[in-house]
Motif scaffolding. Sequence first.
Motif, mmCIF file in Angstrom:
data_model
loop_
_atom_site.group_PDB
_atom_site.id
_atom_site.type_symbol
_atom_site.label_atom_id
_atom_site.label_comp_id
_atom_site.label_asym_id
_atom_site.label_seq_id
_atom_site.Cartn_x
_atom_site.Cartn_y
_atom_site.Cartn_z
ATOM 1 N N THR A 279 0.835 -1.203 0.000
ATOM 2 C CA THR A 279 0.000 0.000 0.000
ATOM 3 C C THR A 279 0.868 1.252 0.000
ATOM 4 O O THR A 279 0.585 2.222 -0.713
ATOM 5 C CB THR A 279 -0.935 -0.001 1.221
ATOM 6 N N THR A 280 1.949 1.238 0.781
ATOM 7 C CA THR A 280 2.871 2.384 0.799
ATOM 8 C C THR A 280 3.505 2.577 -0.575
ATOM 9 O O THR A 280 3.596 3.706 -1.078
ATOM 10 C CB THR A 280 3.967 2.162 1.854
ATOM 11 N N LEU A 281 3.930 1.484 -1.196
ATOM 12 C CA LEU A 281 4.516 1.564 -2.535
ATOM 13 C C LEU A 281 3.509 2.126 -3.532
ATOM 14 O O LEU A 281 3.850 2.962 -4.375
ATOM 15 C CB LEU A 281 4.986 0.180 -2.983
ATOM 16 N N ARG A 282 2.273 1.675 -3.444
ATOM 17 C CA ARG A 282 1.246 2.129 -4.386
ATOM 18 C C ARG A 282 0.923 3.606 -4.189
ATOM 19 O O ARG A 282 0.560 4.292 -5.146
ATOM 20 C CB ARG A 282 -0.024 1.272 -4.233
ATOM 21 N N MET A 283 1.061 4.125 -2.981
ATOM 22 C CA MET A 283 0.872 5.557 -2.773
ATOM 23 C C MET A 283 2.002 6.344 -3.428
ATOM 24 O O MET A 283 1.767 7.422 -3.997
ATOM 25 C CB MET A 283 0.779 5.867 -1.280
ATOM 26 N N VAL A 284 3.226 5.830 -3.361
ATOM 27 C CA VAL A 284 4.339 6.497 -4.042
ATOM 28 C C VAL A 284 4.113 6.463 -5.549
ATOM 29 O O VAL A 284 4.378 7.448 -6.253
ATOM 30 C CB VAL A 284 5.684 5.831 -3.672
ATOM 31 N N ALA A 285 3.599 5.345 -6.054
ATOM 32 C CA ALA A 285 3.366 5.202 -7.491
ATOM 33 C C ALA A 285 2.191 6.035 -7.984
ATOM 34 O O ALA A 285 2.118 6.371 -9.177
ATOM 35 C CB ALA A 285 3.129 3.731 -7.833
ATOM 36 N N GLY A 286 1.250 6.350 -7.092
ATOM 37 C CA GLY A 286 0.072 7.104 -7.497
ATOM 38 C C GLY A 286 -1.154 6.260 -7.715
ATOM 39 O O GLY A 286 -2.195 6.762 -8.148
ATOM 40 N N PHE A 287 -1.076 4.959 -7.402
ATOM 41 C CA PHE A 287 -2.229 4.069 -7.571
ATOM 42 C C PHE A 287 -3.168 4.109 -6.367
ATOM 43 O O PHE A 287 -4.294 3.625 -6.448
ATOM 44 C CB PHE A 287 -1.765 2.633 -7.803
#
Length: 349
Positions: free
Chosen positions: A44-52
């Motif tokens: 979830t943290t990675l996806r926030m960085v990605a913009g998803f």
Amino acid sequence: MAFLDIEHLEKSFGATKVVKDFTLDVEQGEFVSFLGPSGCGKTTTLRMVAGFETPSTGTIRIDGKDIVRLRPNQRNIGMVFQSYALFPNLTVAQNVAFGLKVQGADKGLIRERVAEMLDIIGLPELGDRYPFQLSGGQQQRVALARALAVRPKVLLLDEPLSALDAKIRISLRTEIRAIQQKLGITTIYVTHDQEEALSMSDRIVVMHEGIADQVGTPFEIYNQPKTRFVASFVGTLNLLEAEVIDPASGHVRIGGTEARLGRPLPAGRVTLAARPEMISLGAASGRETALQGRIVDVDFLGSVIRLRADVAGAVLAFDTFNDPQRVPPRMGDTVTVSLAARDLLLIGG
């Protein structure tokens, strides 16, 4: 200011908060792994960085620019997924070129960049093949090349090796790290595999229940865990209950044996921990604390014999090298194990 700056990031789905006050500074060219079990908030943290995913609160800056309100395609981020996500109707070369075509790059640049990327991933002769004609490891290399072709500022990898067999995983993680170092690209790598994180990373973020439990180098995470969760999740850990006799000097009693840790300890009873490699069968130079135990399990693995012994009410796991001239212990045997008291870890919450 760090190149990738994440401050007080949080994400809630309804009443459930899955990422809690996450803060991290990543330097340019650094390789940082998010390590933790399923459901800990790392993806979830990675996806926030990605913009998803959109953060509930917090900021994300890349090279000083706040990107929270930017769409994924505006962030100049490369993403590699566990499932490869290659276009089945496009050739390898066309897959690698896809992002460049979307950017409107001219054909000459696209041909040059595709050739460069295929050479970097070691597949220069496979540009005309389709994904179904490639192995899983080759498909993941192509997915990596596609992410890198657009020259992103940050590379994100979400468990990219988990669908591959063990031998390919080991080989490919070495290749990914070598490519990352060659290009000097800032990278965030999500994994639940502690060996991957320890072998690849400049720093590791160990996540637990939405919180960054500890951030540090692989050496620090393994040898100096700050919480009970980090100590138990990363590597194998043996726990020993001890009674503190003198808090100032770290004088303790483990079972019927007294030992001095040489550092202050809290009063009362404490939990100490030892990695398997800290424990020796029999006497060993520099390991002055001897404990008596009984062998409860023996696994002969060829060059290594894996032993488990009941010591002071705890079962300790440790290894010894195979010696053809020496018969290994048998289940039920009484043995002496030795360790250096100064190496014992004090386990916190």
